[in-house]
Design a protein around this motif. Structure first.
Motif, PDB file in Angstrom:
ATOM      1  N   TYR A  90      32.846  67.392  48.350  1.00  0.00           N
ATOM      2  CA  TYR A  90      33.042  66.589  47.168  1.00  0.00           C
ATOM      3  C   TYR A  90      34.309  66.130  46.871  1.00  0.00           C
ATOM      4  O   TYR A  90      34.488  64.971  46.440  1.00  0.00           O
ATOM      5  N   GLN A  91      35.198  66.957  47.032  1.00  0.00           N
ATOM      6  CA  GLN A  91      36.597  66.743  46.858  1.00  0.00           C
ATOM      7  C   GLN A  91      37.023  65.283  47.856  1.00  0.00           C
ATOM      8  O   GLN A  91      37.756  64.457  47.408  1.00  0.00           O
ATOM      9  N   LEU A  92      36.597  65.626  49.139  1.00  0.00           N
ATOM     10  CA  LEU A  92      37.429  64.495  49.905  1.00  0.00           C
ATOM     11  C   LEU A  92      36.524  63.177  49.879  1.00  0.00           C
ATOM     12  O   LEU A  92      37.078  62.122  49.676  1.00  0.00           O
ATOM     13  N   ILE A  93      35.228  63.241  49.386  1.00  0.00           N
ATOM     14  CA  ILE A  93      34.613  61.726  48.991  1.00  0.00           C
ATOM     15  C   ILE A  93      35.165  61.023  47.886  1.00  0.00           C
ATOM     16  O   ILE A  93      35.119  60.024  47.738  1.00  0.00           O
ATOM     17  N   LYS A  94      35.666  62.004  46.815  1.00  0.00           N
ATOM     18  CA  LYS A  94      36.135  61.278  45.694  1.00  0.00           C
ATOM     19  C   LYS A  94      37.374  60.529  46.111  1.00  0.00           C
ATOM     20  O   LYS A  94      37.668  59.475  45.494  1.00  0.00           O
ATOM     21  N   THR A  95      38.139  60.847  47.285  1.00  0.00           N
ATOM     22  CA  THR A  95      39.345  59.948  47.596  1.00  0.00           C
ATOM     23  C   THR A  95      38.896  58.538  47.936  1.00  0.00           C
ATOM     24  O   THR A  95      39.508  57.544  48.130  1.00  0.00           O
ATOM     25  N   MET A  96      37.620  58.530  48.188  1.00  0.00           N
ATOM     26  CA  MET A  96      37.139  57.016  48.679  1.00  0.00           C
ATOM     27  C   MET A  96      37.051  56.032  47.466  1.00  0.00           C
ATOM     28  O   MET A  96      36.681  54.782  47.488  1.00  0.00           O
ATOM     29  N   THR A  97      37.268  56.723  46.095  1.00  0.00           N
ATOM     30  CA  THR A  97      37.532  55.789  45.003  1.00  0.00           C
ATOM     31  C   THR A  97      38.559  54.733  45.361  1.00  0.00           C
ATOM     32  O   THR A  97      38.315  53.781  44.804  1.00  0.00           O
ATOM     33  N   THR A  98      39.626  55.254  45.766  1.00  0.00           N
ATOM     34  CA  THR A  98      40.833  54.275  46.255  1.00  0.00           C
ATOM     35  C   THR A  98      40.449  53.156  46.798  1.00  0.00           C
ATOM     36  O   THR A  98      40.881  51.910  46.367  1.00  0.00           O
ATOM     37  N   PRO A  99      40.020  53.056  47.970  1.00  0.00           N
ATOM     38  CA  PRO A  99      39.427  51.804  48.869  1.00  0.00           C
ATOM     39  C   PRO A  99      38.281  51.135  47.786  1.00  0.00           C
ATOM     40  O   PRO A  99      38.574  49.814  48.066  1.00  0.00           O
ATOM     41  N   CYS A 100      37.672  52.044  47.189  1.00  0.00           N
ATOM     42  CA  CYS A 100      36.696  51.162  46.326  1.00  0.00           C
ATOM     43  C   CYS A 100      37.116  50.354  45.138  1.00  0.00           C
ATOM     44  O   CYS A 100      36.843  49.196  45.078  1.00  0.00           O
ATOM     45  N   ILE A 101      38.194  50.852  44.848  1.00  0.00           N
ATOM     46  CA  ILE A 101      38.865  49.988  43.476  1.00  0.00           C
ATOM     47  C   ILE A 101      39.728  49.024  44.190  1.00  0.00           C
ATOM     48  O   ILE A 101      39.798  47.997  43.843  1.00  0.00           O
ATOM     49  N   ILE A 102      40.388  49.147  45.351  1.00  0.00           N
ATOM     50  CA  ILE A 102      40.900  48.039  46.090  1.00  0.00           C
ATOM     51  C   ILE A 102      39.900  46.664  46.286  1.00  0.00           C
ATOM     52  O   ILE A 102      40.345  45.539  45.923  1.00  0.00           O
ATOM     53  N   ALA A 103      38.861  47.285  46.793  1.00  0.00           N
ATOM     54  CA  ALA A 103      37.661  46.309  47.366  1.00  0.00           C
ATOM     55  C   ALA A 103      37.288  45.497  45.926  1.00  0.00           C
ATOM     56  O   ALA A 103      37.257  44.164  46.077  1.00  0.00           O
ATOM     57  N   ILE A 104      37.026  46.069  44.817  1.00  0.00           N
ATOM     58  CA  ILE A 104      36.666  45.483  43.629  1.00  0.00           C
ATOM     59  C   ILE A 104      37.752  44.781  43.152  1.00  0.00           C
ATOM     60  O   ILE A 104      37.443  43.602  42.697  1.00  0.00           O
ATOM     61  N   GLN A 105      39.085  45.033  43.060  1.00  0.00           N
ATOM     62  CA  GLN A 105      40.044  44.377  42.515  1.00  0.00           C
ATOM     63  C   GLN A 105      40.239  43.005  43.233  1.00  0.00           C
ATOM     64  O   GLN A 105      40.723  42.212  42.797  1.00  0.00           O
ATOM     65  N   THR A 106      40.137  43.310  44.624  1.00  0.00           N
ATOM     66  CA  THR A 106      40.223  42.100  45.490  1.00  0.00           C
ATOM     67  C   THR A 106      39.389  41.078  45.431  1.00  0.00           C
ATOM     68  O   THR A 106      39.533  39.864  45.461  1.00  0.00           O
ATOM     69  N   GLN A 107      37.945  41.476  45.153  1.00  0.00           N
ATOM     70  CA  GLN A 107      36.755  40.712  45.473  1.00  0.00           C
ATOM     71  C   GLN A 107      36.616  40.074  43.594  1.00  0.00           C
ATOM     72  O   GLN A 107      36.594  38.684  43.957  1.00  0.00           O
ATOM     73  N   PHE A 108      36.945  40.655  42.748  1.00  0.00           N
ATOM     74  CA  PHE A 108      36.422  40.260  41.491  1.00  0.00           C
ATOM     75  C   PHE A 108      37.746  39.608  40.477  1.00  0.00           C
ATOM     76  O   PHE A 108      37.518  39.187  39.595  1.00  0.00           O
ATOM     77  N   TYR A 109      38.789  40.213  40.887  1.00  0.00           N
ATOM     78  CA  TYR A 109      40.080  40.024  39.821  1.00  0.00           C
ATOM     79  C   TYR A 109      41.172  39.633  40.513  1.00  0.00           C
ATOM     80  O   TYR A 109      42.296  39.364  40.091  1.00  0.00           O
ATOM     81  N   ASN A 110      41.061  38.999  41.743  1.00  0.00           N
ATOM     82  CA  ASN A 110      42.155  38.208  42.409  1.00  0.00           C
ATOM     83  C   ASN A 110      43.204  39.046  42.673  1.00  0.00           C
ATOM     84  O   ASN A 110      44.394  38.365  42.658  1.00  0.00           O
ATOM     85  N   ARG A 111      43.278  40.244  42.751  1.00  0.00           N
ATOM     86  CA  ARG A 111      44.408  41.267  43.143  1.00  0.00           C
ATOM     87  C   ARG A 111      44.705  41.290  44.673  1.00  0.00           C
ATOM     88  O   ARG A 111      43.806  41.260  45.411  1.00  0.00           O
ATOM     89  N   ASN A 112      45.985  41.133  44.884  1.00  0.00           N
ATOM     90  CA  ASN A 112      46.439  41.207  46.345  1.00  0.00           C
ATOM     91  C   ASN A 112      47.165  42.369  46.667  1.00  0.00           C
ATOM     92  O   ASN A 112      47.927  42.975  45.910  1.00  0.00           O
ATOM     93  N   PHE A 113      46.825  43.098  47.890  1.00  0.00           N
ATOM     94  CA  PHE A 113      47.399  44.266  48.207  1.00  0.00           C
ATOM     95  C   PHE A 113      48.065  44.079  49.629  1.00  0.00           C
ATOM     96  O   PHE A 113      47.478  43.427  50.383  1.00  0.00           O
ATOM     97  N   SER A 114      49.304  44.678  49.632  1.00  0.00           N
ATOM     98  CA  SER A 114      49.939  44.370  51.063  1.00  0.00           C
ATOM     99  C   SER A 114      49.195  45.187  52.162  1.00  0.00           C
ATOM    100  O   SER A 114      48.353  45.919  51.989  1.00  0.00           O
ATOM    101  N   PHE A 115      49.415  44.643  53.481  1.00  0.00           N
ATOM    102  CA  PHE A 115      49.050  45.270  54.719  1.00  0.00           C
ATOM    103  C   PHE A 115      49.165  46.705  54.854  1.00  0.00           C
ATOM    104  O   PHE A 115      48.260  47.313  55.367  1.00  0.00           O
TER     105      PHE A 115
END
Length: 310
Positions: free
Chosen positions: A98-123
């Motif tokens: 449960y605790q480890l899968i919650k950490t997948m929120t970070t990659p998911c947020i980055i994907a949402i912000q990149t795709q729908f809010y035109n946010r850029n994240f460094s390599f």
């Protein structure tokens, strides 16, 4: 307004760490030993949070702000979804998974912000997601109590949580409010929505239903769980407002490790060697992500500081 003393900061940090760990372990205990219905427990959390916020309002700990229902409804819906599905994940999985899968929120947020809010994240920020994803996969795959339904709940929970966190960030900027002002409207609205949902998904007066004759001990534990949930929300708000992002993130890492440890001690979950490797890999990715984000935040502030000095 004077800065809080070191003693008050320390007390609030310890309160947040303890309450954040206790809420996970207490909810798991309620599900494991009492089989209390999940959505009902979530609704009770929202009701207790609403009552707590009303008390905070009376004590002038925050000032409510009038917000339109059209803006609050999507927040309330995703708020319900993320709490219900993360609780279902906790009910169905081990505390570690449960605790480890919650950490997948970070990659998911980055994907949402990149795709729908035109946010850029460094390599290098994006590269930290690799060990997080690998670590979560290793732990989940080699979990001796692997539960396909639990993984599905956790996955939906991550998606809805990510949507909720992105929406909260956007609405705070758009409406010029803080998290407590949002929660003041979210909590009662979310509780009301769940009241209409509960009869369709959970029994009312049947065995272990909402109106079942629960032992007094169970009711005490459920109410205590609601109080602890409110304490978590209140202490998070205070820490974000009165300490640095570095402090908040470091506290988060400590809670992550202690919650894992508490789960394995209290519920006797056995760890495979590859699960240990998965946990360490995920933790490495989280620490690297935090480090790089903090460095980038400092660099963004640097030109402003230099301009003020000239």
């Amino acid at each position: 307004m004077a800065a809080p003393s070191q003693a008050i900061v320390t007390i609030c940090l310890v309160l947040n760490i303890c309450s954040s760990i206790v809420i996970v372990l207490l909810n798991k205990w309620i599900y494991t030993h009492y089989a209390f219905p999940n959505i009902t427990l979530t609704c009770i959390h929202f009701i207790v949070t609403t009552l707590g916020l009303l008390i905070c309002k009376k004590l002038n700990l925050f000032q409510p702000k009038s917000l339109p229902l059209s803006h609050m409804l999507p927040l309330a819906l995703t708020f319900c979804g993320f709490v219900v599905f993360t609780n279902l994940s906790l009910e169905s999985n081990t505390v570690g998974t449960y605790q480890l899968i919650k950490t997948m929120t970070t990659p998911c947020i980055i994907a949402i912000q990149t795709q729908f809010y035109n946010r850029n994240f460094s390599f290098r920020v994006k590269s930290t997601l690799i060990p997080i994803i690998i670590g979560v996969f290793l732990n989940s795959y080699y979990d001796v109590k692997f539960n396909a339904l639990g993984i599905m709940y956790a996955t939906v929970g991550v998606l809805v949580t990510s949507m909720y966190q992105v929406l909260v960030g956007e609405k705070q900027q758009e409406l010029q409010v803080n998290s407590m002002q949002l929660l003041y409207y979210q909590a009662p609205l979310s509780a009301l929505l769940l009241v209409f949902v509960i009869p369709f998904f959970e029994p009312l007066d049947a065995f272990h239903g909402v109106l079942y004759s629960w032992p007094f001990e169970t009711l005490v534990m459920v109410f205590l769980s609601g109080v602890v949930a409110f304490t978590v929300n209140l202490s998070i708000f205070w820490i974000i407002g009165n300490t640095s992002p570095v402090t908040y993130n470091m506290v988060g890492h400590l809670k992550f490790c202690l919650t894992l440890l508490g789960g394995y001690i209290l519920f006797g979950d056995k760890l495979q060697p590859l699960q240990v490797m998965g946990i360490l890999t995920t933790l490495t990715g989280i620490l690297a992500y935090t480090h790089f984000k903090m460095e980038e935040a400092k660099l963004k502030q640097l030109p402003t500081t230099q301009t003020l000095k000239t």
